[in-house]
Design a protein around this motif. Structure first.
Motif, PDB file in Angstrom:
ATOM      1  N   ARG A 175       0.823  -1.211   0.000  1.00 41.85           N
ATOM      2  CA  ARG A 175       0.000   0.000   0.000  1.00 41.85           C
ATOM      3  C   ARG A 175       0.856   1.260   0.000  1.00 41.85           C
ATOM      4  O   ARG A 175       0.484   2.270  -0.595  1.00 41.85           O
ATOM      5  CB  ARG A 175      -0.970  -0.033   1.170  1.00 41.85           C
ATOM      6  N   PHE A 191      -3.465  -0.929  -3.870  1.00 37.97           N
ATOM      7  CA  PHE A 191      -4.480  -1.142  -2.855  1.00 37.97           C
ATOM      8  C   PHE A 191      -5.272  -2.415  -3.122  1.00 37.97           C
ATOM      9  O   PHE A 191      -6.433  -2.385  -3.500  1.00 37.97           O
ATOM     10  CB  PHE A 191      -5.404   0.088  -2.781  1.00 37.97           C
ATOM     11  N   GLU A 212      -1.964   8.192  -3.074  1.00 32.59           N
ATOM     12  CA  GLU A 212      -1.267   7.173  -2.289  1.00 32.59           C
ATOM     13  C   GLU A 212      -1.474   7.365  -0.807  1.00 32.59           C
ATOM     14  O   GLU A 212      -1.106   6.516  -0.006  1.00 32.59           O
ATOM     15  CB  GLU A 212       0.235   7.140  -2.616  1.00 32.59           C
ATOM     16  N   THR A 217      -5.652   4.476   2.437  1.00 35.02           N
ATOM     17  CA  THR A 217      -5.291   3.323   3.245  1.00 35.02           C
ATOM     18  C   THR A 217      -6.190   2.170   2.850  1.00 35.02           C
ATOM     19  O   THR A 217      -6.851   2.222   1.833  1.00 35.02           O
ATOM     20  CB  THR A 217      -5.445   3.651   4.737  1.00 35.02           C
ATOM     21  N   LYS A 218      -6.245   1.158   3.667  1.00 33.02           N
ATOM     22  CA  LYS A 218      -7.018  -0.029   3.331  1.00 33.02           C
ATOM     23  C   LYS A 218      -8.461   0.285   2.971  1.00 33.02           C
ATOM     24  O   LYS A 218      -9.036  -0.333   2.099  1.00 33.02           O
ATOM     25  CB  LYS A 218      -6.991  -1.017   4.500  1.00 33.02           C
ATOM     26  N   SER A 236      -9.261   0.502  -0.811  1.00 35.84           N
ATOM     27  CA  SER A 236      -8.729  -0.442  -1.770  1.00 35.84           C
ATOM     28  C   SER A 236      -9.766  -0.729  -2.851  1.00 35.84           C
ATOM     29  O   SER A 236     -10.955  -0.566  -2.670  1.00 35.84           O
ATOM     30  CB  SER A 236      -8.271  -1.725  -1.076  1.00 35.84           C
TER      31      SER A 236
END
Length: 195
Positions: free
Chosen positions: A43, A48, A163, A166-167, A170
């Motif tokens: 990540r 992602f 970028e 975060t999760k 995704s």
């Protein structure tokens, strides 16, 4: 000739980024990282993957007899290929906005933290409590105690730097929201994830 030089330069620069990211988590300086850090490393490189996709990558990286560590010499070619093929790209800002708007059924321009927590922990690929806390700490407006999702999304795309995601952002988590069956996906009755 110039194309070959450009391709070699791109590969070299990509591998340098990968090496730098890997080194941050190579705490023993022995060209290995804890397998639990692979998602964070990937990540940090702007990819992602969903948790299922991440498990597939990890399975490819692990030794036949899993040790709990991933060696750099296995990591580098796999992640180079992922980056060069532009796999697991961040979701577009407009698609993320559409997903939040679907969740905001009253069209208020914000979501209550409890609403978002419910959606992200009970539907689709659920967040852990730690992931939820991390997201809420960044998303909740401290003055109003709500998630002003347009501001939140803008923050994560400021200066063209997705970028920072975060999760929670995704690919698989919101891509499904673009379907005509969005309300069903949100309700979780179709098995699709809102997240």
């Amino acid at each position: 000739m110039a194309d070959k030089y450009n391709a070699e330069t791109i590969i070299t620069e990509t591998q340098k980024r990968i090496s730098n990211a890997f080194d941050v988590f190579d705490h023993e300086s022995n060209k290995t990282v804890d397998v639990r850090e692979i998602g964070t490393i990937i990540r940090s490189l702007g990819c992602f993957p969903s948790e299922a996709e991440l498990h597939d990558v990890i399975a490819e990286l692990e030794e036949e007899e899993p040790t709990g560590f991933v060696r750099y010499e296995k990591f580098l070619p796999t992640v180079t290929k992922i980056l060069l093929e532009r796999k697991f790209r961040p979701i577009p800002e407009d698609l993320l906005l559409q997903a939040f708007e679907v969740l905001d059924q009253q069209k208020r321009g914000h979501l209550e933290p409890e609403e978002l927590t419910k959606y992200l922990t009970q539907e689709g690929e659920p967040f852990t409590q730690e992931e939820m806390d991390e997201m809420l700490s960044a998303a909740v407006d401290p003055d109003k105690n709500v998630i002003l999702y347009k501001d939140f999304i803008s923050f994560y795309w400021q200066d063209g730097h997705p970028e920072k995601q975060t999760k929670w952002s995704s690919n698989n988590r919101v891509d499904e929201m673009g379907s005509s069956d969005t309300q069903t996906a949100v309700a979780g009755t179709s098995g699709a994830a809102i997240t």
